[in-house]
Each structure stands twice: as structure tokens, then as C-alpha cells.
Design a protein around this motif. Structure first.
Motif, PDB file in Angstrom:
ATOM      1  N   TRP A 223       1.003  -1.130   0.027  1.00  0.00           N
ATOM      2  CA  TRP A 223      -0.059   0.027  -0.098  1.00  0.00           C
ATOM      3  C   TRP A 223       0.795   1.191  -0.206  1.00  0.00           C
ATOM      4  N   LEU A 224       2.062   1.240   0.800  1.00  0.00           N
ATOM      5  CA  LEU A 224       2.595   2.373   0.884  1.00  0.00           C
ATOM      6  C   LEU A 224       3.290   2.683  -0.372  1.00  0.00           C
ATOM      7  N   ARG A 228       0.820   7.407  -4.520  1.00  0.00           N
ATOM      8  CA  ARG A 228       1.561   8.566  -4.626  1.00  0.00           C
ATOM      9  C   ARG A 228       2.723   8.787  -3.761  1.00  0.00           C
ATOM     10  N   PHE A 229       2.305   8.035  -2.503  1.00  0.00           N
ATOM     11  CA  PHE A 229       3.440   8.041  -1.512  1.00  0.00           C
ATOM     12  C   PHE A 229       4.816   7.352  -1.980  1.00  0.00           C
ATOM     13  N   ARG A 231       5.334   6.774  -5.130  1.00  0.00           N
ATOM     14  CA  ARG A 231       5.935   7.414  -6.236  1.00  0.00           C
ATOM     15  C   ARG A 231       6.839   8.383  -5.458  1.00  0.00           C
ATOM     16  N   MET A 232       6.436   8.964  -4.483  1.00  0.00           N
ATOM     17  CA  MET A 232       7.299  10.031  -3.729  1.00  0.00           C
ATOM     18  C   MET A 232       8.616   9.476  -3.173  1.00  0.00           C
ATOM     19  N   VAL A 234      10.370   6.937  -4.444  1.00  0.00           N
ATOM     20  CA  VAL A 234      11.089   6.761  -5.279  1.00  0.00           C
ATOM     21  C   VAL A 234      11.909   8.081  -6.197  1.00  0.00           C
ATOM     22  N   ALA A 235      11.060   9.183  -5.925  1.00  0.00           N
ATOM     23  CA  ALA A 235      11.246  10.603  -6.273  1.00  0.00           C
ATOM     24  C   ALA A 235      12.533  10.734  -5.550  1.00  0.00           C
ATOM     25  N   PHE A 253       9.290  13.021   5.032  1.00  0.00           N
ATOM     26  CA  PHE A 253       8.855  11.630   4.003  1.00  0.00           C
ATOM     27  C   PHE A 253      10.065  10.415   4.672  1.00  0.00           C
TER      28      PHE A 253
END
Lengths: 392, 376
Positions: A223-224, A228-229, A231-232, A234-235, A253
């Protein structure tokens, strides 16, 4: 209209995603049922206990994958959180075994007559359940906050986590009067729910609990990392400054992920402790924390499944090999790590996806899966270098 | 008094005594597109660092729409409405362009919204539109690592726009791009300039000419000159900085050179031999050493940017003798190799604009040929 053209494949992708999720859930449930219902019939009690321990280690591998595979922060100090979870549970078991007002045996050896204050809350089972993951999470969160706020990254972060590990190790090792120092706490003869922890029936309970916890932690991590979280994360791994200049605060984060990862390690530690029968500062050995990273590297970073698979496979290989050739295991482990890093940079899962991913996807009627870690592989660099740019 | 979108007052940034920025004053209006140029080490990137909060000024204040930027951290400044594009394209390589844009487009950037909220439909639509604008709609769902260099540059610009900032800071957007991509990027920036304030840092003078209205030249951490591109290219101080040495060229002489260069570019081919003519003229006038001439040649190709319309240059010639000189130099340049059709056309146009009497023209042409012959 262009939008119509664009909508079609997106809808197809969505349907494919749904299918994928269904298949995944079915697979996870099937594997869990197999582990709980079938495997106990196939294996002896001793072997089953080993599998249970490996599954507990697979849980900590999930935590490592979250922080390292996805977020790119190589922690060499997860032994801290693992041991904290283990100690929390072991302390409860020590107290639970005794009658009212009695002290654990070892206190007598060091002349301690009163239960230290921080032992008191561990009389309560609900508190212990919380402490198993909340204490590691708080320690990880604090450590993470101090480190990340000062923008310590990369190899410095790794060194700091390892240094923290040594500090914790020495502290636990030296405090006989508080937590029995280097001897650790034995749990196998403790009593839990009216039964001895080391008994067969209790071991079965812990084994099943481990399987359930593993599934739950896997679901949490999925889920995490999927929305969007994820992808964040990975970003942040790909370019933290870009994240910052896009208006996000990466520190928050990173602290959260590190705390979650620590909490997961704590749960793993507690489950491992009761299945191995002892918790001692050895769990905060430097080599053990590095091994955790190796499991994830072998299985495949940023894949979750790979982390679990790596933990189980490496540990199975270890127990088989060290039974037969007790001396060579360390050489074998070193060789395994080298082979994986040099020939399978994406680990077993990455290699499998590269080789069979397309065929499997096709067989299941799914859209092809993206490979993890494109930037790190030489192949990806070759792809990135488009001919026209290379000419310039 | 209208608020400036960016107002930088007496900012100094020193690193261990080295002043990367030295008493810099800079301001720009809402909706302006400003290009900043300057030699390496002029402090251009540090200038952006100060605005975006990466570096705090040692002295001085930077205001964005009247707000003191020193108080904020990078991500807070980004949320105020300042977007920054880095020198090398920095996108998230393991995410697709769509995901890259969605992360930037997201309005609620705290942890809990990121964890629990789904991307709103409005944002999805914005992202879809942006993908089309930056020409990546057909590659929207492949990892960004597979994009070409130019596509990554565009994606990063798209990410800036997705943030919907009021001020865009763009650091060398065309470095490493093909000519065609460069032109496209210029168009993209021009269209963005309609609704944003933009600061562009660039080395490529031709590109600067394409997009620039106002240019600021930085040198050794301070503003050296501000003005239009033509003013900048004719300013002796700027030329000195760019050529890296003392020159005695006056703006008038620069103008002559530029007209000659336009002639040379007329056939879309600034041939070496033509360059040689211009250089010879220069060297004879100012007696440069051979080494100076060599470096001058490199700088000239950049400095004498092509395709400056004669209509802009010729009216700036004020005296009769300047006009005569321009004619002579131009004739020399086109005669230095075979005169072709397009050169002839441009030359006729120049003649028409100069309006010199025919006898003067033939006298000057003869003199120019003599010059050429004398040099062999």
C-alpha cells in the motif's frame, strides 16, 4: 480527438492493473494457506521452526526494502530496531513467567533487588504489543530526524546507522544490571498464555502469527509503495533536490519511512526472538545488519517480493550449508553477494522479470511490468544514450 | 508602487571569503522574461541558489512579491510560487513522465495528503494537457530514464509548469539540444512567458537572441549591464568581459563588424575566408597578437550572432564615413569568396539602405578590391 485515443489504452491499463491486483491477492492468500496448512504436515517440528524464523527475517527484509530499495537510504543499523522489538517481547515474557513481586533470576546475580523502572510497563501485555513496534519506530524516527534534518545522505547515512548500532550494542552488552548484558534474555522456558514458549504447540502459534504478520506487513508495504506516497519515495531516491524544489519536504517523508521500517524490524525481532528462544546483544552484531541488506540485494531491490524471497533463500542456504560444512558458510555468503552484485544487479526478481517477465505477463493477460532500478544498470544507460545525443 | 516579482537588494554571498555574488542589485516586473548571461563563474547559478533558498545571502535581502525569501526553506519557497529548472535535466528516472508531472502538480504536499488522497481528476486533466504541450503524450507511461536528453529537458520544464509557479527560473534549458529542439524550447518558453515571469540563464547567444527582450549581464557576481540584446552586444564592457581582454572597440566599430558579419551570413555559411577578412580588419586596426586573434575568432562566431536584420543595424550608422566604411567592409567580405546569388541580394539591399551616391559606391568597391588584392 486526441483524448479519446488516449483514454482507450488507459482504460485497458486500468483493467490490467485490477487483474494484476486480483492475481496478486490470490497468490498471497494461496501461499499463506500453504505455509499455514500444508507445510506443517510436510516438515518436522525443527524444520518448521526454522522456516518460521526465516519468515520473521523476511519481515525485516521488507522494512529494509522500503528504506533502501525504494527510498535509496542504505541502513546498516536495522539490528537496533530488530533487537528492540525482541527485547520488548522478551521482557514481557520474563515478567509473565514470574509470580507477583518476584524478580527475574539474573537480577539476583548482580544484586539488584528492585525491578528497574523501565521494566514496570512490560507487565502489561497490551503495552508490550504496542512497544514491540512503537519503541523501534520512535528510536528510528528520532535518529532519522537528526540525520535527515542535517541532510546527511548516502554513505554518511550508512556509516551513522552503523555507528548507532555499535553504540546500542555496547550499551546492551554492558548493562548486566538492567537487561542481563551479554547473556541476553532467554525466552524458551518462559510462559506465554499459560504455556511454555518453547513447547511445540506454542511454536505453532508463533509460526502462524509470523505468517499472518508477514502477510500484513507485505500488504502495508504494498500500500505504501503503490500510490502517490510510493512514487514520492522513488522520487526521493532519484533526485532529492528536485523533490525539494518541487515544494515537498523530503525530510518528513524520510523520517516517516525510516520509522515505519524500524517498526517493521521490531515486529520481526519479536517474532524471531520467541522462535529462536533467546534475545541477546548478538542481534545487534554489525554482520547481522549487513546480512539483512544482502538478503534484499539478492532477492531484488524495490520489489518487496524479492526482499522476502532473498531473506528466506539465503537463510535456507545458510542452514543447509552450515549443517554440512560449518566452516564454509561465510565464504559462500560472500561469494553469493559478489555474484549477485556483479551478474544480477537487480537480484533474483529483477533477473526473472527481465528473462521471463514478458512471457508470464502474456500468459496471465497482463500489461508488461516495468523493471526496477533502471538508472543503475548499464543497459539502461545504453538505452538513455540516444544516437542523436551521442553524436553531439 | 507596483510590487516587483523579484527584487534583490545589495545581496552578497561569500564562501570562505570568496564572493560568488557581490553587492548584486536586480529587479524584475511581473510577467517579464529576463535572460541572464555572463561568463563562467559570474555567479549565475549562485544567483538562482539565493532566490530558491539553497544558499542564504551573507548580506542583503531578496524579495519575491514583497516577501523576504531569507525566512523560508527551499520547499517553502517552491510553495510560494518559484519553480526552478536545473542545468542538467533532473527528473525522476524511475517514474514515468505522467507520474513525474503528477508529483509536481499535486497541490497538497504534506505527508498525509500524499498518503491518503487520490490524485484529483482536475489534476489528472492538467497533467494530460501538459503532456501534450511538452510533446510527451505518446511516451507518458514509459520510465523517464528511457527519454532522450531533449525530452528530459522538456519534461523538467513541464514539471515546473505543473507546479503552477508565478516565477520560473530556468538554468541553461538548451544545453546539449539539437538546433531544432533549441528552437522548440525557445517557442515553449515564449508561450510560457505569456502567463509567467521567467528568468532564463543561458550561454547560447543565438538562443538568447531568439527569446530575449531584456538581458542582464552578470560579471564577477555583480550586474555588469542591463539592456536589450542589441545594446548588450554593442556594449564595450560586455565585449571586454566576453572576449576576456581589453579591447578598444567602440560601439560604432562593433556595429560595422556586425553588418559585415550579416553579409557573411547571407549565404547561410560564415566561411572561414570571410571570417578571416573581418579578423584581418580587426587586427590591422587594433594590432592584436596572433594568439589574441585566434581567441577572437572563437568569440566572434558567438558574438556576431547571425540573422540580425539589416533594418535594425543600418539606421544606427550615424555619419557618412561610417556608412562608407560599412559598405567597404561588406564588399570585402562578400568578395572574399565567390559572390553568390543570396549574397548579391543582401548586398543590393544594403546599398539601397545606405543611400550613397553611385560614384562613391564604385570608388569604395574598387578600394575594397585593392585591399583584398594587397593581402593576396
Amino acid at each position: 480527438m486526441t483524448t479519446d485515443v488516449a483514454v482507450q489504452p488507459r482504460r485497458a491499463a486500468k483493467a490490467s492493473q485490477k487483474r494484476k491486483l486480483t492475481i496478486e491477492i490470490v497468490a498471497v492468500v494461496a501461499i499463506a494457506l500453504f505455509l499455514v496448512l500444508v507445510l506443517p504436515l510436510l516438515l518436522s517440528g525443527f524444520r518448521l521452526n526454522l522456516v518460521g524464523r526465516f519468515l520473521a527475517l523476511a519481515i525485516v527484509a521488507l522494512g529494509i526494502d522500503l528504506i533502501w530499495g525504494f527510498t535509496g537510504l542504505l541502513s546498516l543499523g536495522h539490528g537496533i530496531f530488530f533487537a528492540l522489538g525482541g527485547y520488548a517481547f522478551a521482557m514481557y515474557l520474563e515478567l509473565n513467567t514470574l509470580g507477583e513481586g518476584q524478580l527475574p533470576d539474573f537480577f539476583g546475580l548482580y544484586g539488584v533487588t528492585e525491578l528497574p523502572w523501565f521494566w514496570q510497563p512490560f507487565n502489561s501485555f497490551p503495552f508490550t504489543l504496542l512497544a514491540i513496534f512503537v519503541i523501534p519506530a520512535i528510536v528510528a524516527g528520532l535518529l532519522g530526524y537528526l540525520v535527515f534534518r542535517n541532510r546527511i545522505r548516502g554513505v554518511y547515512f550508512s556509516i551513522l546507522t552503523q555507528a548507532a548500532l555499535v553504540v546500542f550494542y555496547n550499551f546492551f552488552n554492558g548493562q548486566q544490571k538492567l537487561i542481563n548484558g551479554t547473556n541476553g534474555l532467554k525466552t524458551s522456558t518462559s510462559v506465554f498464555m499459560g504455556q511454555e514458549v518453547g513447547s511445540d504447540s506454542m511454536r505453532m502459534v508463533f509460526y502462524i502469527t509470523t505468517v499472518v504478520a508477514l502477510v500484513a506487513m507485505y500488504a502495508l508495504c504494498r500500500w505504501l509503495t503503490s500510490g502517490r506516497f510510493g512514487r514520492m519515495l522513488v522520487a526521493i531516491r532519484d533526485d532529492e533536490n528536485r523533490v525539494r524544489f518541487s515544494g515537498y519536504d523530503p525530510t518528513a517523508f524520510k523520517v516517516l519511512v525510516f520509522a515505519v521500517s524500524g517498526a517493521i524490524a521490531g515486529i520481526a525481532g519479536a517474532l524471531y526472538t520467541v522462535q529462536s528462544g533467546i534475545i541477546s546483544p548478538q542481534f545487534m552484531d554489525i554482520a547481522f545488519s549487513i546480512e539483512m541488506v544482502i538478503w534484499v540485494a539478492v532477492g531484488g531491490r524495490a520489489t518487496l517480493v524479492g526482499a522476502m524471497l532473498g531473506a528466506v533463500l539465503v537463510n535456507m542456504a545458510r542452514s543447509l550449508l552450515s549443517e554440512r560444512f560449518p566452516d564454509v558458510w561465510l565464504f559462500f555468503q560472500g561469494a553469493l553477494f559478489l555474484i549477485v552484485v556483479t551478474t544480477l544487479p537487480d537480484g533474483i526478481i529483477g533477473w526473472g522479470r527481465r528473462s521471463f517477465g514478458a512471457a508470464v505477463s502474456k500468459a496471465l493477460g497482463l500489461a508488461p511490468t516495468d523493471l526496477p532500478y533502471l538508472d543503475d544498470t548499464p543497459e539502461a544507460e545504453a538505452i538513455t544514450e540516444t544516437p542523436e545525443f551521442a553524436e553531439k | 508602487m507596483s510590487t516587483k516579482v523579484l527584487d534583490i537588494q545589495d545581496v552578497t554571498v561569500s564562501f570562505d571569503g570568496f564572493k560568488a555574488i557581490n553587492n548584486l542589485n536586480f529587479s524584475m516586473d511581473e510577467g517579464e522574461l529576463r535572460v541572464i548571461i555572463g561568463p563562467n563563474g559570474a555567479g549565475k547559478t549562485t544567483f538562482l541558489d539565493v532566490i530558491t533558498g539553497k544558499t542564504k545571502p551573507t548580506e542583503g535581502v531578496a524579495y519575491f512579491k514583497g516577501q523576504d525569501l531569507r525566512k523560508y526553506k527551499e520547499h517553502e519557497i517552491a510553495r510560494l510560487g518559484i519553480g526552478r529548472k536545473f542545468q542538467t535535466p533532473r527528473v525522476y528516472l524511475n517514474l514515468t513522465p505522467r507520474e513525474n508531472l503528477e508529483l509536481s502538480c499535486n497541490r497538497e504536499k504534506n505527508i498525509f495528503a500524499t498518503l491518503f488522497k487520490k490524485t484529483p481528476t482536475a489534476e489528472k486533466r492538467t497533467v494530460g494537457g501538459l503532456l501534450e504541450t511538452i510533446g510527451l503524450d505518446h511516451k507518458a507511461d514509459v520510465p523517464a530514464a528511457l527519454l532522450s536528453h531533449g525530452e528530459k529537458q522538456w519534461l523538467e520544464i513541464g514539471m515546473l509548469v505543473a507546479q503552477s509557479p508565478d516565477l520560473l527560473l530556468v538554468d541553461e534549458p538548451v544545453a546539449g539540444l539539437t538546433d531544432e529542439e533549441t528552437e522548440q524550447t525557445g517557442k515553449l518558453l515564449m508561450s510560457l512567458a505569456e502567463s509567467h515571469s521567467i528568468v532564463v540563464i543561458e550561454h547560447d547567444m543565438e538562443f538568447v537572441r531568439q527569446i530575449a527582450r531584456q538581458v542582464t549581464v552578470l560579471h564577477q557576481g555583480s550586474v555588469l549591464f542591463e539592456g536589450t540584446m542589441d545594446q548588450v552586444q554593442n556594449d564595450p564592457k560586455v565585449i571586454e568581459v566576453y572576449l576576456g581582454k581589453e579591447t578598444t572597440l567602440t560601439p560604432e566599430q562593433m556595429l560595422l563588424l556586425r553588418i559585415a558579419a550579416t553579409m557573411a551570413w547571407a549565404d547561410d555559411n560564415f566561411a572561414d575566408v570571410q571570417q578571416q577578412v573581418i579578423l584581418d580588419r580587426l587586427s590591422r586596426k587594433f594590432a592584436h597578437s596572433p594568439e589574441d586573434q585566434a581567441s577572437l575568432r572563437d568569440d566572434l562566431t558567438n558574438l556576431l550572432a547571425k540573422e540580425i536584420p539589416l533594418e535594425e543595424l543600418v539606421p544606427q550608422l550615424t555619419t557618412q564615413s561610417q556608412r562608407e566604411e560599412a559598405l567597404m567592409l561588406s564588399y570585402e567580405v562578400i568578395s572574399s569568396n565567390q559572390i553568390n546569388q543570396s549574397e548579391a541580394v543582401v548586398y543590393q539591399k544594403l546599398l539601397g539602405m545606405l543611400g550613397l551616391p553611385p560614384e562613391t559606391v564604385s570608388r569604395l568597391e574598387a578600394a575594397a578590391l585593392e585591399e583584398l588584392a594587397a593581402r593576396g
